[in-house]
Scaffold this active site. Sequence first.
Site, PDB file in Angstrom:
ATOM      1  N   SER A 142      80.997  85.425  34.748  1.00 11.53           N
ATOM      2  CA  SER A 142      80.731  86.704  34.087  1.00 11.53           C
ATOM      3  C   SER A 142      80.401  86.447  32.621  1.00 11.53           C
ATOM      4  CB  SER A 142      81.963  87.604  34.163  1.00 11.53           C
ATOM      5  OG  SER A 142      81.854  88.703  33.293  1.00 11.53           O
ATOM      6  N   TYR A 155      90.650  88.824  32.947  1.00 13.74           N
ATOM      7  CA  TYR A 155      89.333  88.594  33.551  1.00 13.74           C
ATOM      8  C   TYR A 155      88.580  87.493  32.802  1.00 13.74           C
ATOM      9  CZ  TYR A 155      84.741  89.976  35.461  1.00 13.74           C
ATOM     10  OH  TYR A 155      83.513  90.008  36.078  1.00 13.74           O
ATOM     11  N   ALA A 157      89.862  85.032  31.060  1.00 16.45           N
ATOM     12  CA  ALA A 157      90.500  83.747  31.354  1.00 16.45           C
ATOM     13  C   ALA A 157      90.078  83.228  32.719  1.00 16.45           C
ATOM     14  CB  ALA A 157      92.022  83.902  31.297  1.00 16.45           C
ATOM     15  N   LYS A 159      87.314  84.020  34.527  1.00 13.83           N
ATOM     16  CA  LYS A 159      85.897  83.682  34.620  1.00 13.83           C
ATOM     17  C   LYS A 159      85.550  82.438  33.805  1.00 13.83           C
ATOM     18  CE  LYS A 159      84.499  86.830  37.485  1.00 13.83           C
ATOM     19  NZ  LYS A 159      84.143  86.428  38.863  1.00 13.83           N
TER      20      LYS A 159
END
Length: 317
Positions: A142, A155, A157, A159
Amino acid sequence: MSLNGKVAIVTGSGQGLGLAYARELARRGAAVVINDVNAETAAQALAQIEADGGKATAVVVPVGTTEAAKALVSGALEAFGRLDILVTNAGILRDKSLLKMSDEDFDLVINVHLKGTFTCVREAFGYFKENNIPGRIITIGSPTGQRGNFGQSNYAAAKAGIVGMVRTWALEMKKAGVTVNAVIPVAATAMTKTVPYFQKAVEADERGEAMPSFFRHELGFGTAEDVAGLVAFLASDEAANITGQAIGAGGDRLQLWTHPQAATTEYRKGGWDYEALRGQAAELFSKENLQSYGEEFLPLPAELQPEPAGASATAAR
């Protein structure tokens, strides 16, 4: 390009981006294992692929544990007799700013995105290596993992961790002829629907209309289908020489992300103690040298500005 005879697992493929990836793989000839935590959602996705003329089966299991990963690989083998492609798309969101984020919020996101990618890749690679299959592994990253985003510690961390694992796995899998890459999608999803900046783009997509050029071209923001082609290509034999990469896709844009590199390098004999750093701080940490963080969006043209809350309802009356 054809994936005839190939078998793919796509985690989190009951809807959204995952379903778009699964449908594209099936259109290219692969048999697909659909995965979702909801049996009805998985069944609907399965029906869509079969209606398209593709072959699919479904494994209903929450991604994260080793047992779930084993169930997915077993599901592929039982239904189609082999496995060639793994796409680790499953994920959840628990967005909150740091002081409001609970341990549970953090652990749930890390478990599905990061540990789920780890366990599924480990299981698939074990099968590929044991059976001398030059498999294809496509993980999903992402922009948040690349740049950071407010309210998404968990999120971001997960990705960022996925991309770190991809670079490590590319080294470990090279001898076996297995490729592993991270796709960085920029597309209309359940998350972007809640962001006012993307309102006009998401509304156009929901109406079945083309998104305004500003979103597709300048921002590289598009539909799930805009990303699915890259996933299918990386799953093909033509992509045998591409591994260890983070590749962005969205709208009209494709990006090859650099691996982190030093922006500036300075040497000092004897090392950098406190006094040395203090004395040269202005030069070492100048505005030109410090790196940016967070997503940076171009100003929206006036005609694409989000409508004020309640404007649509007023117009309707």
